[in-house]
Design an enzyme around this catalytic site. Structure first.
Site, PDB file in Angstrom:
ATOM      1  N   ASN A  14     -27.365   5.583  13.224  1.00  0.00           N
ATOM      2  CA  ASN A  14     -26.802   6.639  14.067  1.00  0.00           C
ATOM      3  C   ASN A  14     -25.356   6.816  13.602  1.00  0.00           C
ATOM      4  OD1 ASN A  14     -25.771   8.255  16.059  1.00  0.00           O
ATOM      5  ND2 ASN A  14     -26.542   7.018  17.757  1.00  0.00           N
ATOM      6  N   ARG A  34     -30.741   9.224  13.329  1.00  0.00           N
ATOM      7  CA  ARG A  34     -30.564  10.091  14.485  1.00  0.00           C
ATOM      8  C   ARG A  34     -29.825  11.349  14.037  1.00  0.00           C
ATOM      9  NH1 ARG A  34     -26.055  10.209  19.014  1.00  0.00           N
ATOM     10  NH2 ARG A  34     -27.071  11.688  20.386  1.00  0.00           N
ATOM     11  N   GLU A  76     -33.256   4.114  22.610  1.00  0.00           N
ATOM     12  CA  GLU A  76     -33.325   5.241  21.688  1.00  0.00           C
ATOM     13  C   GLU A  76     -33.558   4.782  20.253  1.00  0.00           C
ATOM     14  OE1 GLU A  76     -29.823   6.653  24.010  1.00  0.00           O
ATOM     15  OE2 GLU A  76     -30.447   8.625  23.298  1.00  0.00           O
ATOM     16  N   HIS A  86     -30.808  14.381  24.124  1.00  0.00           N
ATOM     17  CA  HIS A  86     -31.343  13.105  24.655  1.00  0.00           C
ATOM     18  C   HIS A  86     -32.868  13.062  24.562  1.00  0.00           C
ATOM     19  CE1 HIS A  86     -27.601  12.671  27.455  1.00  0.00           C
ATOM     20  NE2 HIS A  86     -27.427  11.929  26.365  1.00  0.00           N
ATOM     21  N   ARG A 127     -17.531  15.098  30.450  1.00  0.00           N
ATOM     22  CA  ARG A 127     -17.932  16.507  30.294  1.00  0.00           C
ATOM     23  C   ARG A 127     -18.232  17.129  31.646  1.00  0.00           C
ATOM     24  NH1 ARG A 127     -22.644  15.364  26.243  1.00  0.00           N
ATOM     25  NH2 ARG A 127     -21.614  13.505  25.448  1.00  0.00           N
TER      26      ARG A 127
END
Ligand code: ADP
Length: 400
Positions: free
Chosen positions: A8, A88, A382, A177, A238
């Site tokens: 990632n 990813r 993940e 996601h 955010r």
């Protein structure tokens, strides 16, 4: 044995995990950080052994070389033993609904998605390019955060703006996601022993970034993030949903595009409301009577309940409501507040089960006796999902 290396790559970091899919078990994992700075480091853990490298790493190539050094010092891995490297990739636009074995065409398509994810896709690409050179003898697979949501119907993904403008700029809801929503919904169905392909599941990925997803028969039919990961739930830094008119207003009032970008991405959410993006700190402040912290938690929970209600309507009820990621897995108070008063909608949790401690990777059923919607905590993974999808992708491309 199938060994998958999951990478990632961020702009100054590479998170990695080597997974033996026979377990599946993690062989080693680590983080290369502050690439390009004087203080770069690699934190590596392999079978209980920790290994630290601290020296300047000028670029991602040097980062991967340092990762290889950490492997050699702990559990040496012959690159020829790798079944695949799984990467990813944040944005696959509407081009990728599945993971893709990387070739020149796939690289071009990821490049074409840079305007949609200007912060993420360039770093993901750099990671891929460097890894292709470091591990030239095994297939590399791109696994996209957006792919799982490509099953959304137009009613969910279409924004009601001029079609030509939307098409010219590829503006629509994509969602993110995806690996996490896919992983936890599958695990939830397994845990409940219900067939995924006739199920209705609402997943809440509540980490630093946060999103909700409505999943019918194993496929995403709606999600709270949009063109970018800024939309939807209130997050660590955010904003989540905000009237687009507010942006225009700020721009007209003299804020620059960069200022608005940094405001919404870095100085909003819990950080903007309380000064801290970590929910643990916000709870601590709320416990001392800090009014901003108390209110911020209400705003945070309000946004989640807004989507739970919407998705119950879209799915016509739900078999399961799943909490995952840092907040979803650990924050009993948020889970309680999200579910409070929803018994008429079939959602009720048991306070004792909600407060109980949980082993790593353990799924917990919080459902109060008799309530029809199964409320679960399902730890996400993940990296494992990227590895699983990479392996499946390599196997199916070998059969073609
Ligand atoms: P990321 O989205 O960066 O992968 P995580 O899923 O690990 O992050 O979530 C990180 C966030 O989870 C932290 O910022 C914090 O707000 C929250 N978190 C982690 N542990 C707890 C806890 N015990 N209680 C409440 N919140 C927690």
């Amino acid at each position: 044995m199938s060994l998958i290396l999951v990478l990632n790559s961020g702009s100054s970091s590479i998170k990695y995990e080597l997974i033996d899919m026979a377990g599946p078990v993690t062989v080693a994992e680590g983080l290369v950080e502050r690439i390009g700075e004087e203080t770069s480091r690699v934190e590596h853990v392999a079978q209980g052994m920790s290994y630290l490298i601290e020296r300047p790493l000028v670029d991602h190539r040097a980062g991967l070389a340092a990762m290889a050094e950490a492997f050699d010092a702990t559990v040496p891995v012959d690159p020829a033993a790798l079944t695949a490297v799984g990467h990813r990739v944040v944005h696959g636009g509407d081009r990728f609904s599945q993971p893709a074995v990387i070739d020149d065409e796939v690289l071009d398509a990821i490049r074409e998605c840079i305007p949609l994810a200007p912060l993420h896709n360039p770093a993901n690409l750099t990671g891929i390019e460097v890894a292709l050179q470091a591990f030239p003898d095994c297939p590399h697979v791109a696994v996209f955060d957006t792919a799982f949501h490509q099953t959304m119907p137009p009613a969910s993904y279409r924004y009601a703006i001029d079609r030509e403008v939307a098409a010219a700029h590829r503006i629509r809801r994509y969602g993110f996601h995806g690996t996490s929503h896919a992983f936890v919904s599958r695990r939830a169905a397994e845990f409940l022993d219900i067939p995924l392909d006739t199920s209705r599941i609402i997943t809440l990925h509540l980490g630093n970034g946060a999103s909700a997803c409505a999943i019918r028969n194993g496929a995403s039919i709606d999600t709270s993030m949009g063109l970018t990961p800024l939309a939807g739930l209130v997050m660590g830094t955010r904003s989540g949903d905000i009237d687009p008119g507010a942006l225009l207003h700020l721009l007209r009032e003299g804020m620059s595009v960069e200022d608005v970008d940094s405001l919404l991405n870095k100085r909003s959410g819990m950080k903007g409301l309380t000064g801290d993006n970590d929910l643990r700190q916000v709870h601590a402040a709320a416990a001392t009577g800090d009014a901003h912290a108390v209110e911020a938690l209400e705003v945070y929970v309000h946004a989640i309940r807004h989507y739970v209600g919407a998705y119950l309507a879209e799915l016509g009820g739900a078999d399961a409501l799943v909490f995952t990621a840092g907040v979803g897995e650990n924050d009993a108070a948020v889970r309680e507040a999200v579910c409070a008063g929803l018994a008429p909608l079939g959602i009720a949790i048991d306070a004792g089960k909600n407060a109980s401690t949980r082993g790593p990777n353990e799924v917990v059923n919080l459902t109060a006796r008799g309530a029809p919607v199964q409320v679960l905590v399902v730890p996400t993974n993940e990296e494992l999902e990227i590895a699983t999808q990479s392996l499946a992708s390599v196997r199916s491309s070998a059969i073609e």
